[in-house]
Design a protein around this motif. Structure first.
Motif, short mmCIF file in Angstrom:
data_model
loop_
_atom_site.label_atom_id
_atom_site.label_comp_id
_atom_site.label_asym_id
_atom_site.label_seq_id
_atom_site.Cartn_x
_atom_site.Cartn_y
_atom_site.Cartn_z
N LEU A 1 -7.63 -7.71 -23.79
CA LEU A 1 -8.67 -7.75 -24.82
C LEU A 1 -9.35 -6.39 -24.87
O LEU A 1 -9.87 -5.91 -23.86
CB LEU A 1 -9.69 -8.85 -24.49
N VAL A 2 -9.34 -5.75 -26.04
CA VAL A 2 -9.97 -4.43 -26.17
C VAL A 2 -11.27 -4.47 -26.96
O VAL A 2 -12.11 -3.59 -26.81
CB VAL A 2 -9.01 -3.37 -26.76
N SER A 3 -11.44 -5.48 -27.81
CA SER A 3 -12.72 -5.61 -28.52
C SER A 3 -12.81 -6.96 -29.20
O SER A 3 -11.82 -7.66 -29.39
CB SER A 3 -12.91 -4.49 -29.55
N THR A 4 -14.04 -7.32 -29.53
CA THR A 4 -14.33 -8.54 -30.26
C THR A 4 -15.22 -8.17 -31.44
O THR A 4 -16.25 -7.53 -31.26
CB THR A 4 -15.04 -9.57 -29.36
N LEU A 5 -14.80 -8.57 -32.63
CA LEU A 5 -15.53 -8.24 -33.85
C LEU A 5 -16.08 -9.53 -34.45
O LEU A 5 -15.33 -10.46 -34.71
CB LEU A 5 -14.59 -7.58 -34.86
N PRO A 6 -17.40 -9.60 -34.69
CA PRO A 6 -17.98 -10.82 -35.28
C PRO A 6 -17.67 -10.92 -36.77
O PRO A 6 -17.60 -9.91 -37.46
CB PRO A 6 -19.48 -10.65 -35.04
N THR A 7 -17.50 -12.15 -37.25
CA THR A 7 -17.35 -12.38 -38.69
C THR A 7 -18.70 -12.80 -39.25
O THR A 7 -19.61 -13.13 -38.51
CB THR A 7 -16.31 -13.48 -38.98
#
Length: 80
Positions: free
Chosen positions: A21-27
Motif C-alpha cells: 500500500l503506497v497511498s489512500t485517497l479519499p472520495t
C-alpha cells in the motif's frame, strides 16, 4: 525413481510478495481509493466504494486521483 511428497513441496514453496500500500485517497462520498505498488513495479488501485479495480504501468497516481475525485459511492460495509 525419486518420490517427492506433497507436504515437502508445500513446505519448500514460498508465496510471492504481496503488493505494498503506497497511498489512500479519499472520495467525496467517504470511501477510499487504495493505491498499491505491485511486485512487478506497476501500480494498482481498488475503491472501497464502488469496488473498481484499476491497474497501470505508469509510475503515477493520476488514475487513482481521477477516480477518487469522481466516485460518489459510499463505502461498502464489507470493505471495512
Amino acid at each position: 525413481m525419486t518420490v517427492t511428497s506433497i507436504a515437502a513441496f508445500a513446505a519448500a514453496s514460498v508465496s510471492p510478495p504481496a503488493p505494498v500500500l503506497v497511498s489512500t485517497l479519499p472520495t467525496g462520498a467517504g470511501a477510499d481509493v487504495h493505491v498499491y505498488r505491485d511486485t512487478d513495479g506497476s501500480l494498482s488501485s481498488e475503491c472501497t466504494g464502488c469496488g473498481e479495480y484499476a491497474w497501470t504501468l505508469r509510475i503515477t497516481r493520476g488514475f487513482a486521483q481521477e477516480h477518487a475525485a469522481t466516485c460518489l459511492r459510499r463505502p461498502c460495509p464489507l470493505a471495512a
